[in-house]
Structures are given as C-alpha cells and as structure tokens.
Design a protein around this motif. Structure first.
Motif, short mmCIF file in Angstrom:
data_model
loop_
_atom_site.label_atom_id
_atom_site.label_comp_id
_atom_site.label_asym_id
_atom_site.label_seq_id
_atom_site.Cartn_x
_atom_site.Cartn_y
_atom_site.Cartn_z
N LEU A 86 0.78 -1.45 -0.09
CA LEU A 86 -0.01 0.10 -0.06
C LEU A 86 0.83 1.27 -0.20
CD1 LEU A 86 -2.93 -1.02 2.38
CD2 LEU A 86 -3.08 -0.54 -0.04
N LEU A 87 1.95 1.32 0.74
CA LEU A 87 2.94 2.43 0.90
C LEU A 87 3.36 2.78 -0.56
CD1 LEU A 87 4.23 2.41 4.44
CD2 LEU A 87 3.35 4.45 3.22
N LEU A 88 4.08 1.63 -1.35
CA LEU A 88 4.38 1.48 -2.62
C LEU A 88 3.41 2.19 -3.49
CD1 LEU A 88 6.34 -1.91 -2.62
CD2 LEU A 88 7.49 0.34 -3.02
N MET A 89 2.29 1.85 -3.44
CA MET A 89 1.15 2.44 -4.26
C MET A 89 1.25 4.06 -3.91
SD MET A 89 -1.72 -0.19 -4.40
CE MET A 89 -1.59 -1.96 -5.01
N VAL A 90 1.09 4.24 -2.70
CA VAL A 90 0.70 5.65 -2.12
C VAL A 90 1.76 6.73 -2.82
CG1 VAL A 90 0.84 7.29 -0.31
CG2 VAL A 90 -0.72 5.36 -0.35
N VAL A 91 3.33 6.13 -2.60
CA VAL A 91 4.43 7.24 -3.30
C VAL A 91 4.49 6.89 -4.73
CG1 VAL A 91 5.64 6.64 -0.98
CG2 VAL A 91 6.08 5.27 -2.98
N GLY A 92 3.69 6.11 -5.35
CA GLY A 92 3.63 6.14 -6.77
C GLY A 92 4.75 5.09 -7.46
N ALA A 93 5.21 4.25 -6.74
CA ALA A 93 6.00 3.00 -7.26
C ALA A 93 5.52 2.19 -8.26
CB ALA A 93 6.63 2.29 -6.24
N TYR A 94 4.19 2.52 -8.54
CA TYR A 94 3.48 1.54 -9.57
C TYR A 94 3.08 2.56 -10.74
CZ TYR A 94 3.48 -2.10 -6.18
OH TYR A 94 4.01 -2.92 -5.18
N SER A 95 3.37 3.78 -10.64
CA SER A 95 2.90 4.70 -11.81
C SER A 95 3.72 4.47 -13.18
CB SER A 95 3.41 6.09 -11.25
OG SER A 95 3.30 7.18 -12.42
N PRO A 96 2.95 4.29 -14.21
CA PRO A 96 3.47 4.10 -15.36
C PRO A 96 4.57 5.10 -15.75
CG PRO A 96 1.23 3.96 -15.44
CD PRO A 96 1.54 4.20 -14.18
N ARG A 97 4.25 6.49 -15.44
CA ARG A 97 5.14 7.33 -15.77
C ARG A 97 6.39 7.36 -15.10
NH1 ARG A 97 0.98 12.26 -14.34
NH2 ARG A 97 -0.47 11.75 -15.82
N SER A 98 6.75 6.67 -13.88
CA SER A 98 7.94 6.69 -13.34
C SER A 98 8.84 5.38 -13.66
CB SER A 98 8.03 6.69 -11.84
OG SER A 98 7.16 5.57 -11.29
N PHE A 99 7.99 4.36 -14.49
CA PHE A 99 8.51 3.06 -14.57
C PHE A 99 9.52 3.40 -15.85
CE2 PHE A 99 9.30 -0.92 -16.84
CZ PHE A 99 9.74 -1.76 -15.69
N GLY A 100 10.89 3.03 -15.57
CA GLY A 100 12.07 3.09 -16.63
C GLY A 100 12.37 4.25 -16.54
N ARG A 108 11.52 5.93 -5.33
CA ARG A 108 10.12 5.70 -4.84
C ARG A 108 10.06 4.36 -3.98
NH1 ARG A 108 5.95 7.82 -9.17
NH2 ARG A 108 6.26 10.07 -8.93
N VAL A 109 10.53 3.27 -4.66
CA VAL A 109 10.75 2.06 -3.98
C VAL A 109 11.42 2.25 -2.62
CG1 VAL A 109 11.54 -0.31 -4.08
CG2 VAL A 109 10.39 0.62 -5.76
N LEU A 110 12.62 2.83 -2.50
CA LEU A 110 13.28 3.02 -1.40
C LEU A 110 12.73 3.97 -0.48
CD1 LEU A 110 16.20 2.62 0.14
CD2 LEU A 110 16.90 4.75 -0.91
N ASN A 111 12.04 5.04 -0.79
CA ASN A 111 11.26 5.98 0.36
C ASN A 111 10.32 5.29 0.78
OD1 ASN A 111 13.22 7.91 -0.16
ND2 ASN A 111 12.00 8.77 -1.70
N ALA A 112 9.60 4.38 -0.01
CA ALA A 112 8.33 3.96 0.50
C ALA A 112 8.72 2.68 1.53
CB ALA A 112 7.40 3.11 -0.60
N SER A 113 9.89 1.95 1.23
CA SER A 113 10.43 0.81 2.00
C SER A 113 10.87 1.56 3.50
CB SER A 113 11.36 0.23 1.38
OG SER A 113 11.00 -0.52 0.07
N LEU A 114 11.62 2.79 3.21
CA LEU A 114 12.16 3.25 4.86
C LEU A 114 10.58 3.90 5.39
CD1 LEU A 114 15.49 5.24 3.27
CD2 LEU A 114 15.08 3.12 4.57
N VAL A 115 9.81 4.36 4.93
CA VAL A 115 8.59 4.83 5.67
C VAL A 115 7.93 3.70 6.14
CG1 VAL A 115 6.50 5.88 5.31
CG2 VAL A 115 8.19 6.83 4.48
#
Length: 170
Positions: A86-100, A108-115
C-alpha cells in the motif's frame, strides 16, 4: 463524415486508424497485466525477504538466543506485506510514468520501504510490542534489496521487449 476510418479533407481521402488507448490494446505500459505483475513481483520479494529474515533470525549465531521468535513475528508477518505494498502504491512506485525513468522509480521504492520500516518501528514502540530486532533489520535490508533487484530485472525485460517491437504505444 463516414465510418470514422476515412475522411475527406480538401477533396482528398485520408485514412485514419481507429484510436484506442494503450489500456484498451493491452500492450502498453498502462496495461493492467503489467501493473499486476509488478505487484505480484513485489509481494514475492517481500515474502522471500521475510522468510529469509525469519530463518536468519532463528539460525544465525550473530543474534542472541531466538527464544519465542515465532510468537513475536507471526502478527507482523500477517500485515507487513499488505502495508508495504500500500505504501508503494501511495508514493507512486507503480506509476507508469515513473517506470523505466532513470533512478526515480528506485527512489520511490526506497522511500516507501524506509517509511514502512519507520512505521513498523514506531508502531511496535508505541504498542510496546517486542518485535525481534534481528527479524526487523533482516526483513527490511533484504526486502529493499530484493524489491530494487526485482524492478531492475523487470526493467531489463521491458527494454528487451521494446527493442523487439513489443510494449510500444504506436
């Protein structure tokens, strides 16, 4: 103006392709299958990290006597993957714009994981819940590493597919 496929513009016929979104085509970065595969890959990474952390905590000689690790870890194991996703979703880790896109996705993955780690730590402290510190540290160190490696692997697969003409938005 006809059937939507041909138009007359200044006496000339112009053929148009029907416009469909990448989501409708199911081939672009926006496809729900791609989103689902990212979530599943992340869930597997988190579960593997928690399993390895449990084994490491109970079997490595670095940590003191494991005692009742099962009872300390079981309540956390039930809710941690869902909260982390859920936190990965909230920070936008699944956003198509940020992929690649450079390192933005990894941040984003690191920030969500640290939070998530901070939230678990604070919640355990406030609830006076004695979660194994060894399990906690191993889970988040391994989890962050596996999440980032999974994203890197997925990125390489998508790049290969795009080079071969798949997953394009043309």
């Amino acid at each position: 103006w006809g059937d939507g496929y041909t138009n007359r513009v200044l006496g000339r016929e112009r053929v148009e392709r029907p416009r469909i979104s990448a989501r409708e085509a199911g081939t672009g970065a926006h496809s729900s299958g791609f989103f689902a595969s990212m979530v599943i890959l992340d869930l597997i990474s988190i579960d593997v990290a928690m399993g390895l952390a449990y084994l490491g905590r109970s079997r490595l000689s670095v940590f003191p006597d494991p005692g009742e690790v099962d009872q300390m870890v079981l309540p956390v194991v039930q809710f941690l993957p869902l909260g982390w996703i859920l936190l990965l979703m909230v920070v936008g880790a699944y956003s198509p714009r940020s992929f690649g896109v450079g390192t933005f996705e990894f941040r984003r993955v690191l920030n969500a994981s640290l939070v998530t780690a901070g939230g678990v730590g604070i919640a355990c402290y406030l609830a006076r819940y004695s979660l194994s510190r060894g399990f906690f540290v191993l889970t988040f160190v391994l989890g962050i590493t596996l999440l980032i490696l999974g994203r890197l692997m997925l990125r390489r697969m998508v790049q290969r597919a795009r080079r071969s003409g798949k997953l394009t938005l043309r």
